[in-house]
Design an enzyme around this catalytic site. Structure first.
Site, PDB file in Angstrom:
ATOM      1  N   THR A  69       0.831  -1.201   0.000  1.00 32.24           N
ATOM      2  CA  THR A  69       0.000   0.000   0.000  1.00 32.24           C
ATOM      3  C   THR A  69       0.867   1.253   0.000  1.00 32.24           C
ATOM      4  O   THR A  69       0.487   2.282  -0.541  1.00 32.24           O
ATOM      5  CB  THR A  69      -0.915  -0.009   1.251  1.00 32.24           C
ATOM      6  OG1 THR A  69      -1.682  -1.205   1.213  1.00 32.24           O
ATOM      7  CG2 THR A  69      -1.824   1.196   1.282  1.00 32.24           C
TER       8      THR A  69
ATOM      9  N   TYR B  12       6.454 -12.202   3.508  1.00 34.41           N
ATOM     10  CA  TYR B  12       5.289 -11.568   2.883  1.00 34.41           C
ATOM     11  C   TYR B  12       4.880 -12.388   1.649  1.00 34.41           C
ATOM     12  O   TYR B  12       5.530 -12.323   0.611  1.00 34.41           O
ATOM     13  CB  TYR B  12       5.673 -10.140   2.510  1.00 34.41           C
ATOM     14  CG  TYR B  12       4.568  -9.256   1.991  1.00 34.41           C
ATOM     15  CD1 TYR B  12       3.235  -9.645   1.991  1.00 34.41           C
ATOM     16  CD2 TYR B  12       4.860  -7.991   1.499  1.00 34.41           C
ATOM     17  CE1 TYR B  12       2.237  -8.801   1.515  1.00 34.41           C
ATOM     18  CE2 TYR B  12       3.866  -7.144   1.023  1.00 34.41           C
ATOM     19  CZ  TYR B  12       2.562  -7.563   1.027  1.00 34.41           C
ATOM     20  OH  TYR B  12       1.583  -6.725   0.538  1.00 34.41           O
TER      21      TYR B  12
ATOM     22  N   LYS C 266       2.991 -13.496   6.720  1.00 30.97           N
ATOM     23  CA  LYS C 266       1.798 -12.768   6.275  1.00 30.97           C
ATOM     24  C   LYS C 266       1.218 -13.543   5.107  1.00 30.97           C
ATOM     25  O   LYS C 266       1.844 -13.630   4.049  1.00 30.97           O
ATOM     26  CB  LYS C 266       2.261 -11.373   5.843  1.00 30.97           C
ATOM     27  CG  LYS C 266       1.227 -10.405   5.317  1.00 30.97           C
ATOM     28  CD  LYS C 266       1.944  -9.075   5.005  1.00 30.97           C
ATOM     29  CE  LYS C 266       1.047  -7.893   4.747  1.00 30.97           C
ATOM     30  NZ  LYS C 266       0.323  -7.940   3.497  1.00 30.97           N
TER      31      LYS C 266
END
Lengths: 293, 293
Positions: free
Chosen positions: B45, B132, B160
């Site tokens: 993001t 990630y 994640k």
């Protein structure tokens, strides 16, 4: 420059994670001596997005200094429009004859975003641009409509299309784009399909390392002898097979370069790795079998 | 640091294609004041791969300077192992509490290559690392086996996982990884599914812009009240719907930030664009309807 014939895409071999300038210059000189029609420096095979701006400018200077009369097309792709504009400027300062632009993505791009990228870049160029449609690496798929819109922008010289449905695509696009823009086929195993369907240029990974083998196909196709072009291509089937088996041509070609002494060990940017063990032996066998060395 | 609770991922708003430092600091301070458990600076993001090394170091310094007692997790992903190592060093110098690493790709990566990346980076770290797994942007899919191998490396603090099949995946992985490693859910619409299936942390885009709304869900889940957590999440359905309709949360959240005056116009790095026209009006309507402002 003309976007026709054989455009050969060399590796950018590394040594200790930096461009191996000696090996790179040798690859460029090999292409000049072989008489390819153009050199695609820092294409996907040349791992353009893995290098910094400074490293890319340096590689392009080496390419133009050693390519003689052969035109150099420079990959200028990056995630940001800002960076692409800088890279276009650097490439032109390095003396390239054309640039190659793929819509590199991390967050997926919309058609409007991709159009805006090409509009911003072509506005600033003094050399022609080749639109690089490579969904396998960019994860962006061009619609015919988008390509036709982009073809109306200034400074578009060629459109490089991927192998999937290439003959159908070339047949659809050819009558709808200006004659000044060539269509180019990439994906070596599909080259003859593309060339016989109206592609005027072959953007070739094979040609970057084995220019003679690629020129045999390209010359036959340019003479309109697609039977002979296909025979040359079919003879290379064991090479197309291992490229498919090992996830594309990059690792196979980089491994071949190492095996032939044209690159040092670990010539790809980490974490990318060349092939080891059985896979490496298969590459060596195919080189010998096809007398590619 | 603990990888638990709500980890909030702010945007990195641009102004004239450079980080808008004033807007960025305000977003960080908003998260500190709201009391999120950690801040994921330069996550997807936060558009980490769109910034240069210098720009990233600068953003991380601003984040740690303004986050007070809240831990900062820094995204250090890049195409090359070399660059990831540099970014890890820069992030630690900037005072972050942890790093977040996705296997960013252009040429698709093999499992062995991804393992080698994590092995090289974790060997050098003084802070814990969050693995990630974000196939939507990296185009690499972790197998359970690879995650379990990576979980054995030093300095792994969290994993994640993406929303697809998150509950099943969390249930499979949880008993097989060390208790010191938390599993984290990303994909805001699936947060409660993940949290109720054993994820100890929510890596949240919503939380980066609307920390109160995300904390309501997170606090309920941490108290074991998944009925209440789900009710809070279900109330946000119109937001989940527009994120899905407009290709993910990035453009919706960036548009929301612009509408709320938390970012200037065109706050995403070109060629990425925020939403316009009807889509923009839909975002404004949802913000008002859900009283998110």
């Amino acid at each position: 420059m003309d976007f026709t014939g054989l455009s050969a895409f060399p590796l950018s071999p590394l040594r200790d994670e930096r461009l191996d300038e000696t090996a790179y210059v040798k690859l460029i000189e090999r292409l000049r001596v072989a008489g390819v029609d153009s050199i695609g420096a820092l294409g996907s095979t040349g791992c353009y997005p893995y290098f910094s701006r400074t490293e890319r400018a340096n590689a392009l200077r080496l390419a133009t200094e050693h390519s003689g009369a052969v035109s150099v097309i420079a990959g200028i792709g990056a995630l940001r429009t800002r960076d692409v504009l800088w890279l276009a400027e650097d490439a032109q300062k390095a003396g390239v004859s054309a640039v190659l632009l793929a819509p590199v993505s991390y967050h997926g791009l919309t058609e409007e975003e991709v159009f805006s990228l090409f509009a911003a870049v072509t506005r600033e160029l003094s050399v022609p641009l080749c639109v690089y449609d490579n969904p396998g690496t960019t994860h962006f798929t061009f619609s015919d409509e988008l390509l036709l819109r982009i073809a109306q922008l200034p400074n578009i010289g060629s459109i490089k299309i991927p192998p999937i449905s290439a003959p159908e695509r070339a047949a659809r696009l050819r009558p709808r784009i200006p004659q000044s823009i060539t269509l180019g086929i990439s994906g070596d195993a599909s080259a003859v399909d593309g060339l016989s369907a109206g592609c005027g240029v072959w953007y070739s990974v094979l040609g970057g390392l084995f220019p003679q083998a690629a020129l045999a196909i390209s010359h036959a196709a340019q003479a309109g002898d697609f039977t002979r072009a296909r025979a040359h291509s079919d003879a290379l089937q064991p090479l197309w097979d291992i490229c498919k088996r090992y996830g594309g041509s990059l690792r196979v070609m980089a491994t071949a370069a190492e095996l032939l002494g044209l690159a040092g060990a670990s010539c790809l940017p980490a974490p990318l790795q060349t092939l080891t063990g059985d896979a490496r032996r298969e590459v060596a066998d195919v080189i010998e079998q096809l007398r590619l060395a």
